[in-house]
Scaffold this motif. Structure first.
Motif, PDB file in Angstrom:
ATOM      1  N   LEU A 177      72.375   7.569 -80.212  1.00  0.00           N
ATOM      2  CA  LEU A 177      71.169   8.343 -80.536  1.00  0.00           C
ATOM      3  C   LEU A 177      69.985   7.419 -80.815  1.00  0.00           C
ATOM      4  N   LYS A 178      70.226   6.338 -81.536  1.00  0.00           N
ATOM      5  CA  LYS A 178      69.140   5.389 -81.806  1.00  0.00           C
ATOM      6  C   LYS A 178      68.663   4.712 -80.532  1.00  0.00           C
ATOM      7  N   LEU A 179      69.599   4.425 -79.632  1.00  0.00           N
ATOM      8  CA  LEU A 179      69.209   3.856 -78.340  1.00  0.00           C
ATOM      9  C   LEU A 179      68.382   4.853 -77.537  1.00  0.00           C
ATOM     10  N   GLY A 180      68.781   6.117 -77.569  1.00  0.00           N
ATOM     11  CA  GLY A 180      67.991   7.139 -76.887  1.00  0.00           C
ATOM     12  C   GLY A 180      66.609   7.294 -77.480  1.00  0.00           C
ATOM     13  N   ARG A 181      66.491   7.187 -78.810  1.00  0.00           N
ATOM     14  CA  ARG A 181      65.171   7.263 -79.444  1.00  0.00           C
ATOM     15  C   ARG A 181      64.293   6.092 -79.023  1.00  0.00           C
ATOM     16  N   LEU A 182      64.900   4.921 -78.906  1.00  0.00           N
ATOM     17  CA  LEU A 182      64.136   3.751 -78.478  1.00  0.00           C
ATOM     18  C   LEU A 182      63.625   3.919 -77.048  1.00  0.00           C
ATOM     19  N   ILE A 183      64.490   4.380 -76.156  1.00  0.00           N
ATOM     20  CA  ILE A 183      64.077   4.586 -74.763  1.00  0.00           C
ATOM     21  C   ILE A 183      63.004   5.667 -74.680  1.00  0.00           C
ATOM     22  N   ASN A 184      63.182   6.737 -75.447  1.00  0.00           N
ATOM     23  CA  ASN A 184      62.177   7.803 -75.450  1.00  0.00           C
ATOM     24  C   ASN A 184      60.836   7.300 -75.969  1.00  0.00           C
ATOM     25  N   PHE A 185      60.873   6.432 -76.969  1.00  0.00           N
ATOM     26  CA  PHE A 185      59.628   5.908 -77.525  1.00  0.00           C
ATOM     27  C   PHE A 185      58.900   5.022 -76.515  1.00  0.00           C
ATOM     28  N   LEU A 186      59.653   4.246 -75.752  1.00  0.00           N
ATOM     29  CA  LEU A 186      59.026   3.409 -74.728  1.00  0.00           C
ATOM     30  C   LEU A 186      58.398   4.270 -73.637  1.00  0.00           C
ATOM     31  N   ILE A 187      59.084   5.349 -73.253  1.00  0.00           N
ATOM     32  CA  ILE A 187      58.514   6.270 -72.264  1.00  0.00           C
ATOM     33  C   ILE A 187      57.280   6.966 -72.838  1.00  0.00           C
ATOM     34  N   PHE A 188      57.328   7.294 -74.120  1.00  0.00           N
ATOM     35  CA  PHE A 188      56.171   7.920 -74.764  1.00  0.00           C
ATOM     36  C   PHE A 188      54.962   7.005 -74.763  1.00  0.00           C
ATOM     37  N   LEU A 189      55.174   5.731 -75.013  1.00  0.00           N
ATOM     38  CA  LEU A 189      54.063   4.784 -74.989  1.00  0.00           C
ATOM     39  C   LEU A 189      53.449   4.678 -73.597  1.00  0.00           C
ATOM     40  N   GLN A 190      54.234   4.911 -72.569  1.00  0.00           N
ATOM     41  CA  GLN A 190      53.724   4.811 -71.209  1.00  0.00           C
ATOM     42  C   GLN A 190      53.026   6.094 -70.763  1.00  0.00           C
ATOM     43  N   ARG A 191      53.611   7.251 -71.073  1.00  0.00           N
ATOM     44  CA  ARG A 191      53.088   8.518 -70.548  1.00  0.00           C
ATOM     45  C   ARG A 191      52.330   9.345 -71.577  1.00  0.00           C
TER      46      ARG A 191
END
Length: 336
Positions: A177-191
């Motif tokens: 779950l923490k890994l998914g939050r990290l990936i989601n946050f990186l996508i959020f910073l991009q889009r």
């Protein structure tokens, strides 16, 4: 006949004008409405605004929890420790009921003119969250926090093999779950969409409640604050380097010029009534090479604090610290 024809033409022209005047405001209103919808639909919420809303929500939760714990300040210590996850879940559920469930926005989003929108809806206009999205939001946020804290307390003091396997599985799920939050946050910073993993899974997106106007930022207050902080830091750095006693002695010597006379027993007798530092009757009177008298502790502490200590009245630097003669002390006492 000509007059009748003219009247008919005038009536026709007047009717056409009225129709045009009615059509203009309608088209204008429709254009304004479509423009507002387009602005609401196309103007994305800034990334910093979404992150600020999350931080405001965390600050509100901490404030509510601190206020709630103060209600049990006079009770037995550790009363809430046993049921802390359940109490927190109840408080967050209470906040969810009057924020997300009723207003489609958290407290931090309401402050920043933001609310949630159902991103799964095919309609381009604003669509509030469905009931299932609101319920699943509560399950993912409130239920997830409660489950993590309660499982941690459950497996903390268990050493059975079965509990070890369950604890390893739980740690694996939490890590994913923490890994998914990290990936989601990186996508959020991009889009710039879906600041949290829960928002992405449930399809809820942050939009403005009203079309956002152009922000006019004034930097006058910021400039004053920066100038004052710079000046304060400069004073904090400079003041320890300044010897206040030496500066006072210099100013007193400039303002009240004194004619130095050679030190003698008579001058010491006349000036030995009070300490030149504390102004009281000198205790264990001492001299530093000038005509003024000091308490031993006053002059010794000043000299230890500042090696270049000078007399505050005449500016004479310390040459030698000598005790005052007993004969002079007796003459001074007799004079009083």
């Amino acid at each position: 006949m000509e007059r009748k024809d003219r009247r008919r033409k005038e009536r026709r022209e007047g009717g056409e004008r009225e129709k045009k005047e009615e059509e203009v405001p309608k088209t204008f209103r429709e254009g304004m409405a479509s423009r507002d919808e387009n602005m609401k639909r196309t103007n994305r919420v800034l990334r910093i605004s979404q992150l600020d809303a999350l931080e405001l929500n965390k600050a509100l939760e901490q404030l509510v929890w601190s206020q709630f714990t103060q209600c049990f300040h006079g009770f037995k210590p550790g009363l809430l420790a046993r049921f802390e996850p359940e109490v927190k879940a109840f408080l967050w559920l209470f906040l969810w009921r009057f924020t997300i469930y009723s207003k489609n926005a958290t407290v931090g989003q309401s402050v920043l003119n933001i609310q949630y929108k159902n991103d799964f809806s095919p309609n381009l206009r604003y669509q509030p969250l469905s009931k299932n999205q609101k319920l699943w939001y509560a399950v993912c946020t409130i239920g997830g926090k409660w489950l993590e804290e309660r499982c941690y307390d459950l497996f903390r003091n268990r050493h059975v093999a079965s509990f070890r396997k369950a604890k390893q599985c739980m740690n694996l799920v939490v890590g994913l779950l923490k890994l998914g939050r990290l990936i989601n946050f990186l996508i959020f910073l991009q889009r710039g969409k879906f600041a949290t993993l829960t928002e992405r899974l449930l399809g809820i997106r942050s939009v403005f409640c009203r079309p956002q106007n152009v922000r006019e930022v004034g930097f006058e207050y910021m400039n004053r604050e920066l100038l004052w902080h710079s000046f304060a830091e400069f004073l904090i750095f400079l003041l320890p380097l300044v010897s206040i006693q030496k500066l006072k002695a210099k100013l007193s010597s400039w303002c009240i010029p004194l004619t130095r006379a050679p030190s003698s027993d008579s001058t010491l007798a006349t000036s030995g009534r009070q300490c030149s530092l504390c102004g009281e009757w000198p205790t264990m009177p001492h001299t530093i090479g000038c005509e003024h008298v000091f308490c031993y502790y006053c002059v010794k502490s000043s000299f230890l604090y500042d090696a270049s200590f000078a007399c505050p009245k005449c500016g004479t630097e310390v040459h030698s610290l000598q005790p005052l003669k007993s004969g002079i002390e007796m003459t001074e006492v007799n004079a009083l």
